[in-house]
Design a protein around this motif. Structure first.
Motif, mmCIF file in Angstrom:
data_model
loop_
_atom_site.group_PDB
_atom_site.id
_atom_site.type_symbol
_atom_site.label_atom_id
_atom_site.label_comp_id
_atom_site.label_asym_id
_atom_site.label_seq_id
_atom_site.Cartn_x
_atom_site.Cartn_y
_atom_site.Cartn_z
ATOM 1 N N ALA A 1 0.838 -1.206 0.000
ATOM 2 C CA ALA A 1 0.000 0.000 0.000
ATOM 3 C C ALA A 1 0.872 1.254 0.000
ATOM 4 N N SER A 2 1.913 1.236 0.821
ATOM 5 C CA SER A 2 2.784 2.400 0.917
ATOM 6 C C SER A 2 3.551 2.622 -0.396
ATOM 7 N N LEU A 3 3.975 1.527 -1.011
ATOM 8 C CA LEU A 3 4.700 1.645 -2.285
ATOM 9 C C LEU A 3 3.794 2.231 -3.376
ATOM 10 N N VAL A 4 2.557 1.756 -3.437
ATOM 11 C CA VAL A 4 1.644 2.262 -4.474
ATOM 12 C C VAL A 4 1.404 3.763 -4.275
ATOM 13 N N SER A 5 1.171 4.197 -3.034
ATOM 14 C CA SER A 5 0.964 5.647 -2.802
ATOM 15 C C SER A 5 2.191 6.438 -3.221
ATOM 16 N N PHE A 6 3.363 5.922 -2.872
ATOM 17 C CA PHE A 6 4.608 6.615 -3.240
ATOM 18 C C PHE A 6 4.725 6.772 -4.760
ATOM 19 N N LEU A 7 4.457 5.686 -5.474
ATOM 20 C CA LEU A 7 4.589 5.730 -6.938
ATOM 21 C C LEU A 7 3.569 6.700 -7.541
ATOM 22 N N GLN A 8 2.346 6.647 -7.000
ATOM 23 C CA GLN A 8 1.312 7.542 -7.522
ATOM 24 C C GLN A 8 1.667 9.000 -7.250
ATOM 25 N N GLN A 9 2.250 9.253 -6.075
ATOM 26 C CA GLN A 9 2.645 10.630 -5.762
ATOM 27 C C GLN A 9 3.754 11.127 -6.678
ATOM 28 N N LYS A 10 4.528 10.184 -7.196
ATOM 29 C CA LYS A 10 5.574 10.559 -8.158
ATOM 30 C C LYS A 10 4.988 10.792 -9.550
ATOM 31 N N GLY A 11 3.675 10.575 -9.681
ATOM 32 C CA GLY A 11 3.023 10.789 -10.972
ATOM 33 C C GLY A 11 3.040 9.547 -11.857
ATOM 34 N N LEU A 12 3.402 8.400 -11.275
ATOM 35 C CA LEU A 12 3.425 7.158 -12.067
ATOM 36 C C LEU A 12 2.069 6.459 -11.968
ATOM 37 N N GLU A 13 1.706 5.723 -13.014
ATOM 38 C CA GLU A 13 0.497 4.916 -12.974
ATOM 39 C C GLU A 13 0.826 3.639 -12.198
ATOM 40 N N ALA A 14 0.150 3.419 -11.097
ATOM 41 C CA ALA A 14 0.420 2.211 -10.306
ATOM 42 C C ALA A 14 -0.861 1.737 -9.625
ATOM 43 N N GLU A 15 -1.000 0.428 -9.540
ATOM 44 C CA GLU A 15 -2.185 -0.162 -8.895
ATOM 45 C C GLU A 15 -1.742 -1.248 -7.924
ATOM 46 N N ALA A 16 -2.520 -1.399 -6.854
ATOM 47 C CA ALA A 16 -2.286 -2.493 -5.901
ATOM 48 C C ALA A 16 -3.165 -3.680 -6.304
ATOM 49 N N TRP A 17 -2.535 -4.841 -6.426
ATOM 50 C CA TRP A 17 -3.260 -6.086 -6.703
ATOM 51 C C TRP A 17 -2.945 -7.062 -5.588
ATOM 52 N N ARG A 18 -3.793 -8.104 -5.467
ATOM 53 C CA ARG A 18 -3.443 -9.148 -4.512
ATOM 54 C C ARG A 18 -4.011 -10.489 -4.968
ATOM 55 N N PHE A 19 -3.296 -11.533 -4.603
ATOM 56 C CA PHE A 19 -3.792 -12.899 -4.816
ATOM 57 C C PHE A 19 -3.763 -13.618 -3.477
ATOM 58 N N PRO A 20 -4.782 -14.432 -3.129
ATOM 59 C CA PRO A 20 -5.946 -14.677 -3.962
ATOM 60 C C PRO A 20 -6.809 -13.430 -4.106
#
Ligand code: FDM
Ligand code: MG
Length: 225
Positions: free
Chosen positions: A25-44
């Protein structure tokens, strides 16, 4: 071959309570704040029909043969494959909480044959980066919060850890999960940004597909037990 910019497939793996979900979750927020397209996924992914079966198995509401449940976990990834590849090709980086490695490690820890476990996963897109949050099972258990789900047992988690060891490959980075949250996140970010940069430089997705276990089996031969 290749040449097209795409998003990176970044997987976080580790035992239960190793910190994967909060780090993702923290990584996705960081990437998005940098202006990158990023999504959190999970399995299952418990939202699909297959995921519903898995969820009821994990909460012990139903019983299933170990092989059957292994194939369901794998099917749960295959049913998301087209969407996953589409997102990557459109330039979105996916940060995935567990993937095929959990699939193999948990089933093999029950005693299923390792190669049999790998087979249904073969052909899924291979991660550009696997961040393995390494933490002894005792330390994870001491963090508390093992719920009532199947597999949340220290003895079993130790067996899973041994299987994860066998899956380590050249696209893995092993991160000390006992470090503070911020220290782990700093390392995670550094590796993630480097993987994303490589993909933006046009790393080919399809040629990469077949390598999910190839990298691994090559390394296997080099391991001295
Ligand atoms: N798990 C997860 C598997 O056994 N196989 C798989 O392919 C995956 C993705 O499911 F104990 C196990 C690992 C874990 C349980 O996962 C539920 P979460 O991340 O705790 O929801
Ligand atoms: Mg869990």
């Amino acid at each position: 071959m290749g040449g097209q910019k795409r998003g990176a497939l970044i997987v976080l793996e580790g035992l239960d309570r190793s910190g994967k979900s909060s780090q993702c979750a923290s990584l996705v927020s960081f990437l998005q704040q940098k202006g990158l397209e990023a999504e959190a996924w999970r399995f299952p992914d418990r939202t699909t029909a297959v995921g519903t079966m898995l969820s009821s198995y994990l909460t012990s509401a139903t019983e299933l043969d170990d092989h059957a449940v292994h194939l369901l976990f794998s099917a749960n990834r295959w049913e998301k494959r087209a969407l996953l590849e589409g997102r990557l090709k459109a330039g979105t980086t996916l940060v995935v909480d567990r993937y095929a490695h959990s699939g193999v490690a948990f089933s093999a820890a029950k005693g299923l044959d390792l190669e049999w476990c790998k087979a249904p996963e073969t052909g899924l897109p291979s991660p550009d980066l696997v961040l393995y949050l390494n933490i002894p099972a005792e330390v994870a258990a001491a963090r508390g919060g093992y719920g009532a789900e199947r597999y949340e047992d220290i003895g079993f988690q130790k067996k899973v850890a041994l299987q994860f060891e066998l899956l380590r490959a050249s696209n893995w980075e092993v991160v000390d999960g006992r470090l503070s949250f911020d220290d782990v996140q700093e390392i995670v970010r550094k590796h993630a940004v480097s993987a994303i940069n490589k993909c933006q430089g046009g790393r080919d997705l399809l040629s990469h597909c077949i390598q999910l276990w190839d990298v691994t089996s090559r390394l296997h031969k080099d391991i001295v037990y």
